[in-house]
Design a protein around this motif. Structure first.
Motif, PDB file in Angstrom:
ATOM      1  N   VAL A  20      -5.117 -18.741   9.372  1.00 54.36           N
ATOM      2  CA  VAL A  20      -5.124 -18.845   7.913  1.00 54.36           C
ATOM      3  C   VAL A  20      -4.127 -17.877   7.294  1.00 54.36           C
ATOM      4  O   VAL A  20      -3.390 -18.231   6.361  1.00 54.36           O
ATOM      5  CB  VAL A  20      -6.549 -18.604   7.362  1.00 54.36           C
ATOM      6  CG1 VAL A  20      -6.546 -18.458   5.862  1.00 54.36           C
ATOM      7  CG2 VAL A  20      -7.465 -19.740   7.781  1.00 54.36           C
ATOM      8  N   PHE A  23      -0.647 -19.184   7.903  1.00 55.73           N
ATOM      9  CA  PHE A  23      -0.431 -20.351   7.047  1.00 55.73           C
ATOM     10  C   PHE A  23      -0.096 -19.921   5.621  1.00 55.73           C
ATOM     11  O   PHE A  23       0.861 -20.420   5.023  1.00 55.73           O
ATOM     12  CB  PHE A  23      -1.677 -21.238   7.067  1.00 55.73           C
ATOM     13  CG  PHE A  23      -1.591 -22.392   6.111  1.00 55.73           C
ATOM     14  CD1 PHE A  23      -0.885 -23.519   6.447  1.00 55.73           C
ATOM     15  CD2 PHE A  23      -2.198 -22.328   4.873  1.00 55.73           C
ATOM     16  CE1 PHE A  23      -0.791 -24.582   5.567  1.00 55.73           C
ATOM     17  CE2 PHE A  23      -2.110 -23.379   3.986  1.00 55.73           C
ATOM     18  CZ  PHE A  23      -1.414 -24.513   4.336  1.00 55.73           C
ATOM     19  N   CYS A  58       2.232 -28.514   4.326  1.00 57.57           N
ATOM     20  CA  CYS A  58       1.056 -27.759   4.752  1.00 57.57           C
ATOM     21  C   CYS A  58       0.517 -28.279   6.074  1.00 57.57           C
ATOM     22  O   CYS A  58       0.136 -27.493   6.947  1.00 57.57           O
ATOM     23  CB  CYS A  58      -0.027 -27.823   3.679  1.00 57.57           C
ATOM     24  SG  CYS A  58       0.359 -26.883   2.206  1.00 57.57           S
ATOM     25  N   ALA A  62       0.344 -26.153   9.491  1.00 54.21           N
ATOM     26  CA  ALA A  62      -0.952 -26.024  10.167  1.00 54.21           C
ATOM     27  C   ALA A  62      -0.863 -26.482  11.616  1.00 54.21           C
ATOM     28  O   ALA A  62      -1.455 -25.859  12.507  1.00 54.21           O
ATOM     29  CB  ALA A  62      -2.005 -26.822   9.415  1.00 54.21           C
TER      30      ALA A  62
END
Length: 70
Positions: A20, A23, A58, A62
């Protein structure tokens, strides 16, 4: 019982948190590199085309982060 070991759980949580963080850092870097404010265009102006491109970006980030952690 082997699936419920504490070290597996801690490792999963640590890698999830790391993923996370990586990211969000990648999203912030891409936001800084673009000539306009992504967040303003997405939220205030409701630019659907830009939202689709950012969603694809995104997903790509990911997948890369997940593959790197795996």
């Amino acid at each position: 019982m082997e699936l419920l070991k504490l070290d597996y759980l801690v490792a999963s949580l640590a890698y999830s948190l790391l993923g996370v963080v990586v990211f969000w850092l990648a999203f912030i870097i891409i936001d800084r590199l673009t000539p306009y404010d992504l967040w303003k265009n997405l939220i205030e102006e409701r630019n659907q085309a830009l939202a689709t491109v950012v969603a694809a970006m995104c997903l790509g980030i990911a997948i890369i982060v997940a593959a790197a952690i795996h």
